[in-house]
Design a protein around this motif. Structure first.
Motif, PDB file in Angstrom:
ATOM      1  N   THR A 134       0.761  -1.100  -0.072  1.00 18.44           N
ATOM      2  CA  THR A 134       0.149   0.047  -0.264  1.00 18.44           C
ATOM      3  C   THR A 134       0.429   0.971   0.000  1.00 18.44           C
ATOM      4  O   THR A 134       0.074   1.994  -0.940  1.00 18.44           O
ATOM      5  N   ILE A 135       2.071   1.028   0.432  1.00 17.07           N
ATOM      6  CA  ILE A 135       2.778   2.703   0.049  1.00 17.07           C
ATOM      7  C   ILE A 135       3.947   1.896  -0.562  1.00 17.07           C
ATOM      8  O   ILE A 135       4.504   1.164  -1.328  1.00 17.07           O
ATOM      9  N   SER A 136       4.100   3.574  -1.971  1.00 14.89           N
ATOM     10  CA  SER A 136       5.361   3.292  -3.085  1.00 14.89           C
ATOM     11  C   SER A 136       6.963   2.882  -1.553  1.00 14.89           C
ATOM     12  O   SER A 136       7.277   3.551  -0.371  1.00 14.89           O
ATOM     13  N   LEU A 137       7.845   2.921  -3.380  1.00 18.75           N
ATOM     14  CA  LEU A 137       9.016   2.854  -2.762  1.00 18.75           C
ATOM     15  C   LEU A 137       9.870   3.745  -2.242  1.00 18.75           C
ATOM     16  O   LEU A 137      10.246   4.160  -0.959  1.00 18.75           O
ATOM     17  N   ASP A 138       8.852   5.193  -3.060  1.00 18.64           N
ATOM     18  CA  ASP A 138       9.450   6.687  -2.564  1.00 18.64           C
ATOM     19  C   ASP A 138       8.797   7.213  -0.713  1.00 18.64           C
ATOM     20  O   ASP A 138      10.197   8.065  -0.046  1.00 18.64           O
ATOM     21  N   ASP A 139       7.619   6.334  -0.419  1.00 21.41           N
ATOM     22  CA  ASP A 139       7.077   5.964   1.184  1.00 21.41           C
ATOM     23  C   ASP A 139       7.976   5.702   1.964  1.00 21.41           C
ATOM     24  O   ASP A 139       8.408   6.243   3.195  1.00 21.41           O
ATOM     25  N   ALA A 140       8.617   4.609   2.012  1.00 24.65           N
ATOM     26  CA  ALA A 140       9.533   3.885   1.880  1.00 24.65           C
ATOM     27  C   ALA A 140      11.044   4.656   2.523  1.00 24.65           C
ATOM     28  O   ALA A 140      11.589   4.887   3.543  1.00 24.65           O
ATOM     29  N   ILE A 141      11.700   4.898   1.558  1.00 30.18           N
ATOM     30  CA  ILE A 141      12.501   6.144   1.464  1.00 30.18           C
ATOM     31  C   ILE A 141      12.183   7.141   2.485  1.00 30.18           C
ATOM     32  O   ILE A 141      13.258   7.252   3.277  1.00 30.18           O
ATOM     33  N   SER A 142      11.169   7.114   2.308  1.00 28.83           N
ATOM     34  CA  SER A 142      10.509   8.430   3.170  1.00 28.83           C
ATOM     35  C   SER A 142      11.465   8.375   5.053  1.00 28.83           C
ATOM     36  O   SER A 142      11.599   8.982   5.591  1.00 28.83           O
ATOM     37  N   ALA A 143      10.240   6.833   4.998  1.00 30.55           N
ATOM     38  CA  ALA A 143      10.331   6.981   5.968  1.00 30.55           C
ATOM     39  C   ALA A 143      11.372   6.482   7.127  1.00 30.55           C
ATOM     40  O   ALA A 143      12.391   6.620   8.050  1.00 30.55           O
ATOM     41  N   ALA A 144      12.461   5.858   6.426  1.00 30.68           N
ATOM     42  CA  ALA A 144      14.050   5.649   6.401  1.00 30.68           C
ATOM     43  C   ALA A 144      14.883   6.888   6.872  1.00 30.68           C
ATOM     44  O   ALA A 144      15.184   6.653   7.533  1.00 30.68           O
ATOM     45  N   THR A 145      15.088   7.711   5.726  1.00 28.09           N
ATOM     46  CA  THR A 145      15.194   8.721   6.359  1.00 28.09           C
ATOM     47  C   THR A 145      15.127   9.778   6.968  1.00 28.09           C
ATOM     48  O   THR A 145      15.604  10.541   7.739  1.00 28.09           O
ATOM     49  N   LYS A 146      14.201   9.923   7.362  1.00 22.04           N
ATOM     50  CA  LYS A 146      13.147  10.492   8.277  1.00 22.04           C
ATOM     51  C   LYS A 146      13.787   9.714   9.628  1.00 22.04           C
ATOM     52  O   LYS A 146      14.850  10.828  10.539  1.00 22.04           O
ATOM     53  N   ASP A 147      13.327   8.323  10.128  1.00 30.97           N
ATOM     54  CA  ASP A 147      14.579   8.048  10.890  1.00 30.97           C
ATOM     55  C   ASP A 147      15.520   8.768  11.510  1.00 30.97           C
ATOM     56  O   ASP A 147      16.255   8.555  12.102  1.00 30.97           O
ATOM     57  N   THR A 148      15.973   8.066   9.743  1.00 32.03           N
ATOM     58  CA  THR A 148      17.907   8.024  10.186  1.00 32.03           C
ATOM     59  C   THR A 148      18.390   9.125   8.745  1.00 32.03           C
ATOM     60  O   THR A 148      18.038   7.763   7.798  1.00 32.03           O
ATOM     61  N   PRO A 149      18.652  10.300   8.530  1.00 28.95           N
ATOM     62  CA  PRO A 149      18.662  10.615   7.562  1.00 28.95           C
ATOM     63  C   PRO A 149      20.546  10.596   6.608  1.00 28.95           C
ATOM     64  O   PRO A 149      21.364   9.746   7.782  1.00 28.95           O
ATOM     65  N   GLY A 150      20.102   9.608   6.293  1.00 33.08           N
ATOM     66  CA  GLY A 150      21.487   9.889   5.438  1.00 33.08           C
ATOM     67  C   GLY A 150      21.465   9.397   3.742  1.00 33.08           C
ATOM     68  O   GLY A 150      20.090   9.833   3.173  1.00 33.08           O
ATOM     69  N   LYS A 151      22.601   9.140   3.035  1.00 34.45           N
ATOM     70  CA  LYS A 151      22.220   8.937   2.081  1.00 34.45           C
ATOM     71  C   LYS A 151      22.160   7.644   1.598  1.00 34.45           C
ATOM     72  O   LYS A 151      22.704   6.468   2.087  1.00 34.45           O
ATOM     73  N   VAL A 152      20.891   7.696   0.446  1.00 32.50           N
ATOM     74  CA  VAL A 152      20.308   6.209  -0.056  1.00 32.50           C
ATOM     75  C   VAL A 152      21.374   5.820  -0.937  1.00 32.50           C
ATOM     76  O   VAL A 152      22.038   5.957  -1.966  1.00 32.50           O
ATOM     77  N   LYS A 153      21.922   4.262  -0.922  1.00 32.66           N
ATOM     78  CA  LYS A 153      22.757   3.514  -1.194  1.00 32.66           C
ATOM     79  C   LYS A 153      21.927   2.440  -2.215  1.00 32.66           C
ATOM     80  O   LYS A 153      21.922   2.276  -3.696  1.00 32.66           O
ATOM     81  N   GLU A 154      20.935   1.783  -1.508  1.00 30.17           N
ATOM     82  CA  GLU A 154      20.277   0.704  -2.418  1.00 30.17           C
ATOM     83  C   GLU A 154      18.976   0.369  -1.884  1.00 30.17           C
ATOM     84  O   GLU A 154      18.805   0.760  -0.425  1.00 30.17           O
ATOM     85  N   ALA A 155      17.768   0.751  -2.393  1.00 28.73           N
ATOM     86  CA  ALA A 155      16.391   0.468  -2.155  1.00 28.73           C
ATOM     87  C   ALA A 155      15.282  -0.158  -2.790  1.00 28.73           C
ATOM     88  O   ALA A 155      15.315  -0.191  -4.489  1.00 28.73           O
ATOM     89  N   GLU A 156      14.350  -1.638  -2.323  1.00 25.07           N
ATOM     90  CA  GLU A 156      13.978  -2.639  -3.431  1.00 25.07           C
ATOM     91  C   GLU A 156      12.887  -2.712  -2.521  1.00 25.07           C
ATOM     92  O   GLU A 156      12.695  -3.354  -1.131  1.00 25.07           O
ATOM     93  N   LEU A 157      11.950  -3.999  -3.444  1.00 26.48           N
ATOM     94  CA  LEU A 157      10.722  -4.288  -2.433  1.00 26.48           C
ATOM     95  C   LEU A 157      11.066  -5.840  -2.261  1.00 26.48           C
ATOM     96  O   LEU A 157      11.414  -6.553  -3.535  1.00 26.48           O
ATOM     97  N   ASP A 158      11.543  -6.385  -1.347  1.00 24.97           N
ATOM     98  CA  ASP A 158      11.932  -7.672  -0.959  1.00 24.97           C
ATOM     99  C   ASP A 158      10.884  -8.838  -1.370  1.00 24.97           C
ATOM    100  O   ASP A 158       9.960  -8.077  -1.617  1.00 24.97           O
ATOM    101  N   ASP A 159      11.160 -10.217  -2.148  1.00 23.86           N
ATOM    102  CA  ASP A 159       9.748 -10.696  -2.330  1.00 23.86           C
ATOM    103  C   ASP A 159       9.095 -10.807  -0.986  1.00 23.86           C
ATOM    104  O   ASP A 159       7.638 -11.681  -1.193  1.00 23.86           O
ATOM    105  N   ASP A 160       9.326 -11.186   0.198  1.00 19.81           N
ATOM    106  CA  ASP A 160       8.467 -11.180   1.512  1.00 19.81           C
ATOM    107  C   ASP A 160       7.970 -10.370   1.406  1.00 19.81           C
ATOM    108  O   ASP A 160       7.011  -9.954   3.081  1.00 19.81           O
ATOM    109  N   GLY A 161       7.279  -9.117   1.084  1.00 16.99           N
ATOM    110  CA  GLY A 161       6.591  -8.314   1.494  1.00 16.99           C
ATOM    111  C   GLY A 161       6.786  -6.845   2.130  1.00 16.99           C
ATOM    112  O   GLY A 161       6.044  -5.982   2.320  1.00 16.99           O
ATOM    113  N   TYR A 162       8.650  -6.571   2.377  1.00 15.90           N
ATOM    114  CA  TYR A 162       8.749  -5.017   3.094  1.00 15.90           C
ATOM    115  C   TYR A 162      10.446  -5.003   1.979  1.00 15.90           C
ATOM    116  O   TYR A 162      10.251  -4.972   0.755  1.00 15.90           O
TER     117      TYR A 162
END
Length: 179
Positions: A118-146
């Motif tokens: 229900t959330i986009s990859l962009d939203d997941a990146i935003s959640a991650a960088t909001k918690d821990t500010p940094g430069k995104v090296k890799e981001a993807e949807l895993d086959d297990d649903g996260y």
């Protein structure tokens, strides 16, 4: 006297050769910061923007890689017509290096978890960088649903798993061994 001239000539030659080698080594490290980390690269957001502007679609994954001594973003997009498109973008200049279009009709049976995202990859990146500010090296949807998000924070790598429905952090791991 002849030995002295030969010795001076040899030393001069070694100094010139050493300077040339040093200059060559310095030019090979211009796009790398301390500890071999990327420096002066376009952001993942800018790379995503370039890719979507070129071919359209939604971001499925993005990864910063080093190929042939240069940093590139390996980007995977999915279009509404189920066409998967892989792009490589020069991470320094933002120039598109390669576009590979593939038919999106996979024969594998995806789990129902992946269809409930229900959330986009962009939203997941935003959640991650909001918690821990940094430069995104890799981001993807895993086959297990996260979503798996890897960030570079200073000299450390931080890996997170983000729930693809709630956007909450499931797991967070910091790797401080970056040699």
């Amino acid at each position: 006297m002849m030995k002295r001239k030969l010795l001076v000539g040899s030393i001069t030659g070694l100094l010139v050769l050493g300077g040339a080698i040093g200059a060559g080594a310095a030019s090979n490290t211009q796009d790398v910061g301390s500890k071999g980390k990327p420096a002066d690269l376009i952001s993942t957001e800018k790379a995503e923007e370039i890719a979507i502007e070129e071919v359209g679609g939604k971001l499925k994954s993005i990864e910063l890689e080093k190929e042939d001594g240069h940093f590139v973003y390996d980007i995977e997009l999915m279009r509404e017509d189920n066409q998967k498109i892989d792009l490589e973008i020069n991470a320094g200049s933002g120039r598109i290096i390669k576009v590979d279009r593939k038919d999106g009709h996979d024969d594998d049976n995806r789990s129902s978890k992946n269809q409930e995202v229900t959330i986009s990859l962009d939203d997941a990146i935003s959640a991650a960088t909001k918690d821990t500010p940094g430069k995104v090296k890799e981001a993807e949807l895993d086959d297990d649903g996260y979503y798996e998000i890897e960030l570079v924070v200073g000299l450390n790598d931080v890996e997170m798993k983000i729930d693809s429905n709630s956007g909450k952090i499931i797991e967070k791991e910091t790797d401080t061994d970056n040699d």
